[in-house]
Design an enzyme around this catalytic site. Structure first.
Site, PDB file in Angstrom:
ATOM      1  N   LYS A  52      43.454  33.550 -15.485  1.00 45.51           N
ATOM      2  CA  LYS A  52      42.110  32.938 -16.867  1.00 45.51           C
ATOM      3  C   LYS A  52      41.648  31.962 -17.059  1.00 45.51           C
ATOM      4  CE  LYS A  52      43.799  34.058 -21.162  1.00 45.51           C
ATOM      5  NZ  LYS A  52      43.523  33.066 -22.362  1.00 45.51           N
ATOM      6  N   SER A  53      42.717  31.110 -16.327  1.00 49.09           N
ATOM      7  CA  SER A  53      41.952  29.278 -16.777  1.00 49.09           C
ATOM      8  C   SER A  53      40.916  29.409 -15.697  1.00 49.09           C
ATOM      9  CB  SER A  53      43.985  28.695 -16.217  1.00 49.09           C
ATOM     10  OG  SER A  53      44.016  27.973 -17.147  1.00 49.09           O
TER      11      SER A  53
ATOM     12  N   ARG B  38      36.951  28.593 -15.047  1.00 53.05           N
ATOM     13  CA  ARG B  38      36.229  27.397 -15.070  1.00 53.05           C
ATOM     14  C   ARG B  38      35.033  28.007 -13.479  1.00 53.05           C
ATOM     15  NH1 ARG B  38      41.308  26.187 -17.006  1.00 53.05           N
ATOM     16  NH2 ARG B  38      41.410  23.709 -17.660  1.00 53.05           N
TER      17      ARG B  38
ATOM     18  N   SER C 173      47.047  17.643 -22.537  1.00 51.16           N
ATOM     19  CA  SER C 173      46.512  19.256 -22.553  1.00 51.16           C
ATOM     20  C   SER C 173      45.899  19.254 -21.176  1.00 51.16           C
ATOM     21  CB  SER C 173      45.803  19.331 -23.758  1.00 51.16           C
ATOM     22  OG  SER C 173      44.723  19.644 -24.111  1.00 51.16           O
TER      23      SER C 173
ATOM     24  N   GLN D 244      42.731  21.463 -21.043  1.00 48.63           N
ATOM     25  CA  GLN D 244      41.916  21.668 -22.409  1.00 48.63           C
ATOM     26  C   GLN D 244      41.207  20.045 -22.624  1.00 48.63           C
ATOM     27  OE1 GLN D 244      43.200  24.164 -25.012  1.00 48.63           O
ATOM     28  NE2 GLN D 244      43.182  26.350 -24.043  1.00 48.63           N
TER      29      GLN D 244
ATOM     30  N   ASP E   6      52.206  28.486 -22.011  1.00 44.29           N
ATOM     31  CA  ASP E   6      51.830  29.762 -22.153  1.00 44.29           C
ATOM     32  C   ASP E   6      53.183  30.713 -21.691  1.00 44.29           C
ATOM     33  OD1 ASP E   6      49.490  28.482 -23.018  1.00 44.29           O
ATOM     34  OD2 ASP E   6      48.700  29.641 -21.032  1.00 44.29           O
TER      35      ASP E   6
ATOM     36  N   ARG F   3      50.083  37.006 -25.916  1.00 48.53           N
ATOM     37  CA  ARG F   3      51.378  36.754 -25.888  1.00 48.53           C
ATOM     38  C   ARG F   3      52.821  36.892 -26.477  1.00 48.53           C
ATOM     39  NH1 ARG F   3      49.585  34.364 -20.836  1.00 48.53           N
ATOM     40  NH2 ARG F   3      48.173  33.066 -20.705  1.00 48.53           N
TER      41      ARG F   3
HETATM   42  C1  S3P Z   1      44.545  26.064 -20.683  1.00 46.50           C
HETATM   43  C2  S3P Z   1      44.975  25.038 -20.810  1.00 46.50           C
HETATM   44  C3  S3P Z   1      46.492  25.076 -21.822  1.00 46.50           C
HETATM   45  C4  S3P Z   1      47.065  26.429 -21.569  1.00 46.50           C
HETATM   46  C5  S3P Z   1      45.935  27.242 -21.939  1.00 46.50           C
HETATM   47  C6  S3P Z   1      44.948  27.344 -21.011  1.00 46.50           C
HETATM   48  C7  S3P Z   1      43.271  25.603 -19.594  1.00 46.50           C
HETATM   49  O1  S3P Z   1      46.197  24.146 -22.666  1.00 46.50           O
HETATM   50  O2  S3P Z   1      47.682  26.713 -22.601  1.00 46.50           O
HETATM   51  O3  S3P Z   1      45.980  28.625 -21.946  1.00 46.50           O
HETATM   52  O4  S3P Z   1      42.934  27.088 -19.022  1.00 46.50           O
HETATM   53  O5  S3P Z   1      42.608  24.856 -18.871  1.00 46.50           O
HETATM   54  P1  S3P Z   1      46.892  22.947 -22.960  1.00 46.50           P
HETATM   55  O6  S3P Z   1      45.067  22.325 -22.764  1.00 46.50           O
HETATM   56  O7  S3P Z   1      47.360  22.939 -24.546  1.00 46.50           O
HETATM   57  O8  S3P Z   1      47.050  21.930 -22.129  1.00 46.50           O
END
Ligand code: S3P
Length: 422
Positions: free
Chosen positions: A21-22, A26, A164, A166, A312, A384
């Protein structure tokens, strides 16, 4: 969703677990940084990432899609969309687009579902505003809908108070269009797909001796992506737990990213006693290979380090912990409270319904392992949580209410789960 207890051991090879997914988010977004067509294979065709693809289309890109085969051809200049940009359930999409769009000429409104509208956005809005971004929203810009008007951004040095990926990714994307070299630092490395992929596309993103990621602004368009998205280790982990809790069983999860920031939960399962093997096969943007997990008796474990590397997977790990011998402890995991649901509350409330003894802390929980019984549990709208308790159902049967959320990340989850019962 009704899950029946599994009666026979299973030894399966699974090659159709959801794509990452990540990385898929991107791929869609970063293709806009090129001036040529990106070719993506195995793109995750789930609600979250298809929403991101639609947003990329609203920003002017031409997209072709045949299942998970996607091509994305961006327009020379991004288009100001006529409608709101719907991120659905995805915090990743909303936060990364904040960084991406902050410097793009035009006005943009980011919205999502009722769960996303309750999640904190100040963690990206504040640092972005401090470098000149115009972002506003409910509760002074902390909650969606968010309104962004593209602005000129200043280069920055930022030490993030939150680990994080994100936030890091939003800031790196903003830095690509800032007026000089920017520097970003986090306490502990979080998942690093953004850095790896942007470097692969030709961007200058480098970590220096002091642990700062240095990002040079783009002078030209980046190379297009040519990528096969690997299997998502977080989705694969539900089946790793399934094997770990079922006597005489094993699963092989094929073609999964073995990026160290993503496979820590498998290592915890290994520490608990399960047999886990990692077999790397290639290295394209990311190390990729197969993971084999086989059942052995599980023992309790303490999880208090590298939390962002397994955040996760903690709900699924809580099922393994409930069936292990002895106590398990999860600490330093306050971030669980701001995920798709408050995952400390949704894990312990549901464990309670299953007869598990636990203690809740502000930043985690302690679980007394040994038994878990059938119940009717609620997903709290969180994919999840729904999938973790579905896996628990293999042990004792389970009814899970509100399972539509599974479509956000893993549409064929139930189909694969049912193959363990034949
Ligand atoms: C993600 C980062 C994680 C993760 C999320 C996906 C990403 O969150 O929990 O499901 O794709 O960058 P964080 O921002 O807390 O690292």
């Amino acid at each position: 969703m009704l899950i029946e207890k599994v009666v026979k051991p299973f030894n399966v090879v699974i090659d159709n677990i959801a794509s990452d997914k990540s990385i898929s988010h991107r791929c869609a977004m970063f293709s806009l940084l090129s001036d040529k067509t990106s070719h993506i294979k195995n793109f995750l065709t789930a609600e979250d990432t298809l929403n991101t693809l639609s947003i990329v289309e609203q920003l002017g890109a031409t997209i072709t899609r045949d299942g998970g085969d996607v091509t994305i051809t961006p327009k020379a200049t991004l288009v100001e969309p006529k409608n709101v940009l719907d991120c659905g359930n995805s915090g990743t999409a909303m936060r990364l687009f904040c960084g991406f769009l902050s410097s793009v000429e035009g006005a943009f409104v980011l919205v999502g579902d009722k769960y996303l509208h309750e999640r904190p956005m100040k963690r990206v809005a504040d640092p972005l505003r401090s470098i000149g971004a115009h972002i506003d929203g409910r509760e002074e810009g902390n909650k969606a809908p968010l309104f962004i008007r593209g602005a000129k951004l200043n280069a920055f040095t930022y030490v993030s108070p939150i680990d994080s990926a994100q936030v890091k990714s939003a800031m790196i994307l903003a830095a690509l269009r800032a007026n000089g070299v920017s520097k970003y630092k986090e306490n502990e490395l979080t998942r690093d797909h953004t850095e790896r992929m942007l470097k692969g596309m030709g961007a200058k993103v480098q970590t220096n001796n002091e642990g700062f990621i240095e990002i040079e602004p783009l002078k030209t368009a980046l190379k297009p992506l040519n990528i096969t998205v690997p299997t998502d280790p977080s989705s694969g982990f539900f089946f790793a737990v399934a094997a770990a809790i079922t006597p005489n069983s094993s699963v092989t999860i094929k073609n999964v990213t073995l990026n160290p920031t993503r496979i820590e939960a498998y290592k915890v399962l290994q520490r608990m006693g399960a047999d886990v093997q990692f077999n790397q096969k290639e290295d394209i943007y990311e190390p990729i290979g197969d993971i084999v997990v086989s059942h052995k008796e599980l023992n309790g474990v303490v999880v208090e380090e590298n939390i962002s590397w397994l955040i996760d997977e903690l709900p699924a790990l809580s099922i393994a912990m409930s069936l292990a011998k002895g106590k398990s402890l999860v600490k330093n995991a306050k971030e669980l409270r701001v995920k798709e649901s408050d995952r400390i509350v949704s894990v312990v409330n549901n464990l309670k319904l299953c007869g598990v003894t636990y203690t809740e802390f502000e930043d985690g929980y302690e679980i007394v392992g040994g038994s878990l019984h059938k119940a009717t549990i609620n997903s709290h709208g969180d994919h999840r949580i729904a999938m973790s308790f579905a896996v628990a159902g293999l042990h004792c049967g389970m009814t899970i209410e509100d399972t539509e959320c599974i479509l956000t990340s893993f549409p064929n989850f139930a189909e694969i789960l049912s193959t363990l019962r034949v």
